[in-house]
Design a protein around this motif. Structure first.
Motif, mmCIF file in Angstrom:
data_model
loop_
_atom_site.group_PDB
_atom_site.id
_atom_site.type_symbol
_atom_site.label_atom_id
_atom_site.label_comp_id
_atom_site.label_asym_id
_atom_site.label_seq_id
_atom_site.Cartn_x
_atom_site.Cartn_y
_atom_site.Cartn_z
ATOM 1 N N VAL A 158 0.831 -1.202 0.000
ATOM 2 C CA VAL A 158 0.000 0.000 0.000
ATOM 3 C C VAL A 158 0.869 1.257 0.000
ATOM 4 N N ALA A 159 1.923 1.268 0.803
ATOM 5 C CA ALA A 159 2.818 2.428 0.850
ATOM 6 C C ALA A 159 3.472 2.663 -0.509
ATOM 7 N N CYS A 160 3.877 1.589 -1.180
ATOM 8 C CA CYS A 160 4.472 1.716 -2.518
ATOM 9 C C CYS A 160 3.460 2.281 -3.510
ATOM 10 N N ALA A 161 2.228 1.812 -3.416
ATOM 11 C CA ALA A 161 1.188 2.281 -4.323
ATOM 12 C C ALA A 161 0.914 3.773 -4.127
ATOM 13 N N LEU A 162 0.811 4.202 -2.873
ATOM 14 C CA LEU A 162 0.581 5.615 -2.586
ATOM 15 C C LEU A 162 1.740 6.470 -3.078
ATOM 16 N N ALA A 163 2.972 5.983 -2.867
ATOM 17 C CA ALA A 163 4.144 6.722 -3.311
ATOM 18 C C ALA A 163 4.164 6.884 -4.829
ATOM 19 N N ALA A 164 3.550 5.931 -5.528
ATOM 20 C CA ALA A 164 3.478 5.988 -6.991
ATOM 21 C C ALA A 164 2.284 6.806 -7.475
ATOM 22 N N GLY A 165 1.504 7.369 -6.539
ATOM 23 C CA GLY A 165 0.410 8.248 -6.908
ATOM 24 C C GLY A 165 -0.949 7.590 -7.033
ATOM 25 N N HIS A 166 -1.091 6.369 -6.497
ATOM 26 C CA HIS A 166 -2.368 5.663 -6.579
ATOM 27 C C HIS A 166 -3.126 5.758 -5.256
ATOM 28 N N ALA A 167 -4.446 5.786 -5.312
ATOM 29 C CA ALA A 167 -5.255 5.675 -4.103
ATOM 30 C C ALA A 167 -5.115 4.250 -3.574
ATOM 31 N N ALA A 168 -4.751 4.123 -2.319
ATOM 32 C CA ALA A 168 -4.518 2.794 -1.756
ATOM 33 C C ALA A 168 -4.726 2.827 -0.253
ATOM 34 N N ALA A 169 -5.129 1.693 0.304
ATOM 35 C CA ALA A 169 -5.364 1.610 1.745
ATOM 36 C C ALA A 169 -5.072 0.202 2.240
ATOM 37 N N THR A 170 -4.593 0.142 3.472
ATOM 38 C CA THR A 170 -4.347 -1.129 4.139
ATOM 39 C C THR A 170 -5.606 -1.538 4.882
ATOM 40 N N ILE A 171 -6.162 -2.677 4.522
ATOM 41 C CA ILE A 171 -7.376 -3.168 5.164
ATOM 42 C C ILE A 171 -7.033 -3.682 6.560
ATOM 43 N N LEU A 172 -7.745 -3.185 7.562
ATOM 44 C CA LEU A 172 -7.506 -3.584 8.945
ATOM 45 C C LEU A 172 -8.452 -4.706 9.351
ATOM 46 N N ALA A 173 -7.990 -5.518 10.286
ATOM 47 C CA ALA A 173 -8.857 -6.559 10.836
ATOM 48 C C ALA A 173 -10.080 -5.901 11.441
ATOM 49 N N SER A 174 -11.242 -6.451 11.134
ATOM 50 C CA SER A 174 -12.490 -5.839 11.580
ATOM 51 C C SER A 174 -13.531 -6.917 11.796
ATOM 52 N N GLY A 175 -14.347 -6.743 12.829
ATOM 53 C CA GLY A 175 -15.334 -7.760 13.127
ATOM 54 C C GLY A 175 -16.779 -7.347 13.045
ATOM 55 N N PRO A 176 -17.100 -6.140 12.514
ATOM 56 C CA PRO A 176 -18.509 -5.743 12.506
ATOM 57 C C PRO A 176 -19.310 -6.502 11.468
ATOM 58 N N ALA A 177 -20.605 -6.590 11.695
ATOM 59 C CA ALA A 177 -21.485 -7.213 10.707
ATOM 60 C C ALA A 177 -21.557 -6.339 9.465
ATOM 61 N N ALA A 178 -21.687 -6.968 8.316
ATOM 62 C CA ALA A 178 -21.783 -6.227 7.063
ATOM 63 C C ALA A 178 -23.075 -5.427 7.011
ATOM 64 N N ASN A 179 -23.013 -4.251 6.378
ATOM 65 C CA ASN A 179 -24.202 -3.435 6.179
ATOM 66 C C ASN A 179 -25.164 -4.201 5.284
ATOM 67 N N ALA A 180 -26.362 -4.482 5.784
ATOM 68 C CA ALA A 180 -27.318 -5.325 5.066
ATOM 69 C C ALA A 180 -27.965 -4.619 3.881
ATOM 70 N N SER A 181 -27.893 -3.294 3.840
ATOM 71 C CA SER A 181 -28.493 -2.547 2.741
ATOM 72 C C SER A 181 -27.834 -2.911 1.418
ATOM 73 N N GLU A 182 -28.606 -2.893 0.325
ATOM 74 C CA GLU A 182 -28.034 -3.145 -0.996
ATOM 75 C C GLU A 182 -27.233 -1.947 -1.488
ATOM 76 N N GLN A 183 -27.458 -0.778 -0.927
ATOM 77 C CA GLN A 183 -26.736 0.422 -1.343
ATOM 78 C C GLN A 183 -25.299 0.371 -0.834
ATOM 79 N N LEU A 184 -24.360 0.702 -1.701
ATOM 80 C CA LEU A 184 -22.951 0.767 -1.330
ATOM 81 C C LEU A 184 -22.690 2.101 -0.646
ATOM 82 N N ARG A 185 -22.128 2.046 0.563
ATOM 83 C CA ARG A 185 -21.873 3.266 1.331
ATOM 84 C C ARG A 185 -20.384 3.351 1.667
ATOM 85 N N ILE A 186 -19.757 4.426 1.219
ATOM 86 C CA ILE A 186 -18.321 4.619 1.400
ATOM 87 C C ILE A 186 -18.090 5.950 2.102
#
Length: 304
Positions: A128-156
Motif C-alpha cells: 500500500v505504501a508503494c502504491a501511494l508513493a506511486a500516486g495511486h489511491a490505496a489503503a491497508t485493510i484492517l482486521a475488523s469484526g462488525p457485521a456487514a451493512n445489510a443494505s443493498e446500497q454501497l456506502r463509502i
C-alpha cells in the motif's frame, strides 16, 4: 476523467477473503509449507474477508446498467498455483472477477497502473505504501469484526485531510496548533484545498452516481471529519470547486468517528490516522491510508 473509463478496483486476496489460517502457516512454517497448505485445501471455499461486502456491492451495480461500468481485479502475492483456491472461492460466490496478477511473493503494486486501477486495497502495508508513493489511491485493510451493512446500497466514507484533500492544513496544525490551523482555514476559506490521494477515486464514484437519478443511486458517500466550524467552510467550498458530489458531511469537532460511521452504515471508511482507523474498525470495515504528515516518523497530535 474519460467518460468511457470504467471504475477499476484492485484488491489483494487477503483483503477479499479470510486467509488468516494460511497466512499463519506462511509466517510460522515458511513459503513451502504455505504452498502445500493452499494446494491441499484448494477445494475448501474461503470465508469472506473484510472487503468482501464492498466488492460484492460494487459488482452488483453493473447489473443495474446497460453495460458494465465497474471492474474488480485481483492483485495477489500468491502464485498462480496457490491462487487456484482464491479463484475457486471467487467462482463459489459468483463474483464477476476475471482478471488477476499472481506475483509469487513479489509486490504486485507495479500492475496497478497497467490495469488502470482507481483504488488498491491490500492487507500488506508495504504494498500500500508503494502504491501511494506511486500516486495511486490505496489503503491497508484492517482486521475488523462488525457485521456487514445489510443494505443493498454501497456506502463509502472518507476522512478529509490527507485522504480526499492534501495534508497542507494538517501540517499547519502540527506546526502551530489548533489556533494556527483555525486562523489559516478562516483566511483561506475561499481557496480550494489541493487534492489528496483519494480525490480521483471519489470523482470516479461520482461519475457512476451521475448515471442514476439522485434519489435512486446505488452509491452513497460521506465525508467524516474531525473538523468543526469554522474550519468546515473551506471543505464545502473545495468540493463545490471540484464539482464532486458528497452525499453526507459530518463535521465532528474531534468526537469519536466510530459510532457515526456505524450510524451511516459504511461498507468501508478511509482515514490517514491509525488511531482513528483502529477506533473505526470496531464499527465498520476500515482502510488505513498511510499518507501525509500524520504518517511521518515522530509526528504527534491530530486535527482530522
Amino acid at each position: 476523467m474519460k467518460q468511457d473509463k470504467k471504475l477499476v478496483v484492485a484488491i489483494s486476496s487477503r483483503a477479499l477473503f479470510d486467509l488468516d489460517a494460511s497466512h499463519r502457516v506462511f509466517e510460522e512454517q515458511g513459503k513451502e509449507a504455505f504452498c502445500r497448505y493452499q494446494v491441499e485445501h484448494e477445494d475448501e471455499t474461503l470465508a469472506p474477508g473484510v472487503a468482501f461486502n464492498l466488492v460484492k456491492k460494487l459488482l452488483a451495480i453493473n447489473r443495474q446498467l446497460p453495460a458494465p461500468e465497474i471492474e474488480v481485479i485481483l492483485l495477489s502475492r500468491n502464485s498462480a498455483d496457490t491462487g487456484l483456491r482464491v479463484f475457486n472461492s471467487i467462482r463459489h460466490y459468483g463474483l464477476e472477477i476475471s482478471r488477476a496478477a499472481f506475483t509469487s511473493g513479489q509486490s504486485p503494486f507495479n500492475y496497478i497502473a497497467p490495469f488502470g486501477a482507481d483504488l488498491f486495497l491490500s492487507a500488506n502495508a508495504e504494498d500500500v505504501a508503494c502504491a501511494l508513493a506511486a500516486g495511486h489511491a490505496a489503503a491497508t485493510i484492517l482486521a475488523s469484526g462488525p457485521a456487514a451493512n445489510a443494505s443493498e446500497q454501497l456506502r463509502i466514507a472518507f476522512d478529509g485531510d490527507a485522504v480526499l484533500f492534501s495534508d497542507e492544513s494538517e501540517r499547519i496544525y502540527r506546526a502551530g496548533g489548533l489556533q494556527a490551523f483555525t486562523e489559516n482555514e478562516i483566511s483561506e476559506a475561499r481557496k480550494p484545498l489541493s487534492g489528496g490521494p483519494f480525490k480521483a477515486f471519489l470523482a470516479a464514484l461520482h461519475r457512476i452516481q451521475t448515471l442514476f437519478p439522485a434519489d435512486q443511486s446505488p452509491i452513497r458517500t460521506a465525508l467524516v471529519t474531525a473538523r468543526g466550524a469554522p474550519a468546515h467552510e473551506r471543505v464545502v467550498r473545495t468540493l463545490r470547486a471540484w464539482d464532486i458530489r458528497i452525499d453526507e458531511a459530518l463535521f465532528l469537532g474531534g468526537m469519536d468517528k466510530g459510532p457515526f460511521l456505524g450510524a451511516f452504515g459504511a461498507d468501508i471508511f478511509f482515514d490517514d490516522q491509525k488511531h482513528h482507523c483502529e477506533s473505526a474498525a470496531r464499527h465498520v470495515a476500515t482502510g488505513h491510508v498511510p499518507h501525509g504528515i500524520a504518517n511521518h516518523p515522530c509526528s504527534a497530535g491530530t486535527s482530522d
